[in-house]
Design a protein around this motif. Structure first.
Motif, PDB file in Angstrom:
ATOM      1  N   GLU A 126      81.834 -50.428  66.862  1.00 61.31           N
ATOM      2  CA  GLU A 126      80.627 -49.912  67.507  1.00 61.31           C
ATOM      3  C   GLU A 126      80.457 -48.432  67.198  1.00 61.31           C
ATOM      4  O   GLU A 126      79.334 -47.960  66.959  1.00 61.31           O
ATOM      5  CB  GLU A 126      80.700 -50.124  69.023  1.00 61.31           C
ATOM      6  N   GLY A 127      81.544 -47.696  67.191  1.00 58.07           N
ATOM      7  CA  GLY A 127      81.480 -46.276  66.872  1.00 58.07           C
ATOM      8  C   GLY A 127      80.934 -46.041  65.476  1.00 58.07           C
ATOM      9  O   GLY A 127      80.090 -45.174  65.253  1.00 58.07           O
ATOM     10  N   LYS A 128      81.433 -46.799  64.522  1.00 61.96           N
ATOM     11  CA  LYS A 128      80.961 -46.676  63.150  1.00 61.96           C
ATOM     12  C   LYS A 128      79.466 -46.973  63.066  1.00 61.96           C
ATOM     13  O   LYS A 128      78.720 -46.299  62.356  1.00 61.96           O
ATOM     14  CB  LYS A 128      81.725 -47.640  62.244  1.00 61.96           C
ATOM     15  N   LYS A 129      79.054 -47.993  63.787  1.00 56.17           N
ATOM     16  CA  LYS A 129      77.651 -48.404  63.757  1.00 56.17           C
ATOM     17  C   LYS A 129      76.741 -47.298  64.292  1.00 56.17           C
ATOM     18  O   LYS A 129      75.722 -46.960  63.682  1.00 56.17           O
ATOM     19  CB  LYS A 129      77.487 -49.673  64.602  1.00 56.17           C
ATOM     20  N   VAL A 130      77.109 -46.718  65.429  1.00 63.13           N
ATOM     21  CA  VAL A 130      76.281 -45.671  66.029  1.00 63.13           C
ATOM     22  C   VAL A 130      76.229 -44.441  65.134  1.00 63.13           C
ATOM     23  O   VAL A 130      75.171 -43.855  64.916  1.00 63.13           O
ATOM     24  CB  VAL A 130      76.796 -45.298  67.435  1.00 63.13           C
ATOM     25  N   GLN A 131      77.372 -44.048  64.587  1.00 60.45           N
ATOM     26  CA  GLN A 131      77.369 -42.876  63.721  1.00 60.45           C
ATOM     27  C   GLN A 131      76.506 -43.097  62.486  1.00 60.45           C
ATOM     28  O   GLN A 131      75.791 -42.195  62.042  1.00 60.45           O
ATOM     29  CB  GLN A 131      78.790 -42.523  63.292  1.00 60.45           C
ATOM     30  N   ALA A 132      76.560 -44.300  61.950  1.00 57.97           N
ATOM     31  CA  ALA A 132      75.735 -44.611  60.781  1.00 57.97           C
ATOM     32  C   ALA A 132      74.249 -44.510  61.118  1.00 57.97           C
ATOM     33  O   ALA A 132      73.446 -44.009  60.310  1.00 57.97           O
ATOM     34  CB  ALA A 132      76.075 -46.005  60.261  1.00 57.97           C
ATOM     35  N   GLU A 133      73.882 -44.953  62.299  1.00 59.97           N
ATOM     36  CA  GLU A 133      72.486 -44.860  62.726  1.00 59.97           C
ATOM     37  C   GLU A 133      72.045 -43.405  62.840  1.00 59.97           C
ATOM     38  O   GLU A 133      70.942 -43.033  62.407  1.00 59.97           O
ATOM     39  CB  GLU A 133      72.298 -45.569  64.075  1.00 59.97           C
ATOM     40  N   LEU A 134      72.905 -42.581  63.404  1.00 55.60           N
ATOM     41  CA  LEU A 134      72.584 -41.154  63.529  1.00 55.60           C
ATOM     42  C   LEU A 134      72.482 -40.501  62.155  1.00 55.60           C
ATOM     43  O   LEU A 134      71.550 -39.733  61.887  1.00 55.60           O
ATOM     44  CB  LEU A 134      73.662 -40.440  64.353  1.00 55.60           C
ATOM     45  N   ASP A 135      73.420 -40.810  61.290  1.00 56.38           N
ATOM     46  CA  ASP A 135      73.434 -40.208  59.958  1.00 56.38           C
ATOM     47  C   ASP A 135      72.146 -40.522  59.206  1.00 56.38           C
ATOM     48  O   ASP A 135      71.589 -39.664  58.510  1.00 56.38           O
ATOM     49  CB  ASP A 135      74.637 -40.720  59.154  1.00 56.38           C
ATOM     50  N   THR A 136      71.668 -41.753  59.346  1.00 51.41           N
ATOM     51  CA  THR A 136      70.440 -42.145  58.652  1.00 51.41           C
ATOM     52  C   THR A 136      69.250 -41.321  59.122  1.00 51.41           C
ATOM     53  O   THR A 136      68.447 -40.840  58.318  1.00 51.41           O
ATOM     54  CB  THR A 136      70.157 -43.648  58.887  1.00 51.41           C
ATOM     55  N   LYS A 137      69.143 -41.118  60.412  1.00 55.30           N
ATOM     56  CA  LYS A 137      68.003 -40.372  60.952  1.00 55.30           C
ATOM     57  C   LYS A 137      68.111 -38.868  60.722  1.00 55.30           C
ATOM     58  O   LYS A 137      67.091 -38.172  60.693  1.00 55.30           O
ATOM     59  CB  LYS A 137      67.852 -40.662  62.452  1.00 55.30           C
ATOM     60  N   LEU A 138      69.326 -38.381  60.580  1.00 55.06           N
ATOM     61  CA  LEU A 138      69.523 -36.937  60.474  1.00 55.06           C
ATOM     62  C   LEU A 138      69.699 -36.443  59.037  1.00 55.06           C
ATOM     63  O   LEU A 138      69.712 -35.233  58.803  1.00 55.06           O
ATOM     64  CB  LEU A 138      70.758 -36.520  61.282  1.00 55.06           C
TER      65      LEU A 138
END
Length: 382
Positions: A198-210
């Motif tokens: 779950e941590g990896k998933k959330v960080q990936a989502e943030l990275d995409t938007k940022l």
């Protein structure tokens, strides 16, 4: 209970935690780590050998039922995340207990409040009192050699855990290493895997938007770690706050001036003039203290963050969100939204509700969510 594959983040900049060795609030967050080791060798059904984060081989019971945690303040919550239980936590540091008492974990797993704290006296481990708790395992911060040695000499297995993985560029690196080691000791790897993923998933989502946000478009933020009318301590490079800020699209104003944490004066705060101020749960200071300029001898009214009302208390869920905790994916979402509200337009209350249901199987109420997002000053006392 059906466990899905989920898990925690392994790509942020959080260099985890308050090292409560010596000064209680500090021990968890400001120590420099070395690589953590998670290798394990099974021996017998009655015991196993694990390699702790000092590289020592430690023989622990095959079934662990009585754990005491010392200066590694957040560790008790890691045990819960890995095992879905706190009944094994029979003793903990008083500072940990105070955080637990003021956390939602006290409602999710009330066994946590049965833990003894009397073995810590004047900031030190009293071995005679510790023996009365009858621990099978003691978990201590890796930098507290004195406690590790004297508890080991008393015949109690001690697993050393590093407070912060400053070498990693991820906020969750430290927590992930704790979770992996704990799941090996407790034999609960499937649950830990859910959190790691779950941590990896959330960080990936943030990275995409940022990824396309230019540095000049990122807010300049300050982590106020400890504070009162006599002292201002901020976090900088190689500290949890720096990793959280980097991971959520902000610029750490103290990054080039502060290693770990450091006491500064108001002149330095004026020079940095941050757009946003985040206040940790290791200090009793609340946003209103700065926003309403209540602190004797300090004029915060000149700071941009105060003028624009962007002063935030970091939440406290199953543990304080500033150091590593099971709520780390929520910390990422919460801080990313504060830094970039137009890009992250979800309702954080809904994110908390969903996360707690999925991972802790707990239906958190609106009132409880409000408490998580607005922790009281009592949670910082010890």
């Amino acid at each position: 209970m059906t466990l899905k594959k989920y898990g925690f983040l392994a790509t942020l900049a959080l260099t985890a935690m308050l090292a409560a060795c010596g000064d209680k609030e500090e021990a968890m967050e400001s120590k420099q780590p070395a690589e953590s080791s998670t290798s394990e060798v099974q021996t017998t059904a009655e015991e196993k050998i694990v390699t702790d984060q000092l590289g020592r081989e430690v023989t622990v019971p095959g079934k662990i039922e009585r754990v005491v945690t010392g200066g590694i303040l957040p560790y008790f919550s890691t045990w819960y995340v890995a095992t879905n239980s706190t009944k094994e936590i029979v003793g903990m540091h008083p500072n940990s207990y105070n955080a637990a008492k003021n956390s939602i974990l006290a409602k999710i797993s009330p066994d946590v409040l049965k833990a003894e704290t009397s073995f810590i006296q004047n900031g030190e481990v009293n071995v005679e009192e510790l023996m009365k708790v009858n621990p099978q395992l003691y978990v201590e911060i890796a930098t507290d050699e004195n406690s590790i040695n004297k508890i080991t000499e008393a015949g109690i297995p001690v697993v050393a855990v590093k407070a912060i993985d400053a070498a990693a560029a991820e906020p969750l690196a430290t927590f992930n290493s704790w979770l992996t080691l704990t799941s090996q000791m407790a034999g609960t790897t499937e649950r830990a895997d859910r959190f790691l993923e779950e941590g990896k998933k959330v960080q990936a989502e943030l990275d995409t938007k940022l990824k396309d946000v230019a540095t000049q478009d990122k807010p300049r933020a300050l982590i106020l770690f400890m504070h009162n009318d006599k002292s201002i301590t901020v976090g900088g490079k190689n500290f949890f706050g720096n990793q959280w800020l980097n991971a959520t699209g902000a610029v750490d104003v103290a990054e080039n001036d502060v290693q770990g944490k450091k006491e500064v004066n108001m002149e330095q705060i004026y020079a940095w003039n941050p757009d946003i101020i985040y206040i940790t749960n290791f200090t009793e200071t609340q946003p209103a203290d700065l926003l309403e300029n209540k602190v004797n001898g300090q004029d915060w009214s000149q700071i941009k963050a105060v003028q624009e009302g962007k002063v935030y208390k970091i939440p406290l869920g199953i543990y304080r969100w500033f150091p590593p905790s099971g709520d780390a994916p929520l910390m990422l979402k919460w801080m990313a939204q504060k830094n970039h509200p137009t890009q992250f337009d979800y309702k954080i209350e809904d994110e908390i509700k969903t996360y707690y249901k999925d991972f802790y199987e707990f239906d958190v109420t609106d009132e409880e969510i409000h408490s998580i997002l607005n922790p009281s000053s009592d949670a910082a006392k010890y």
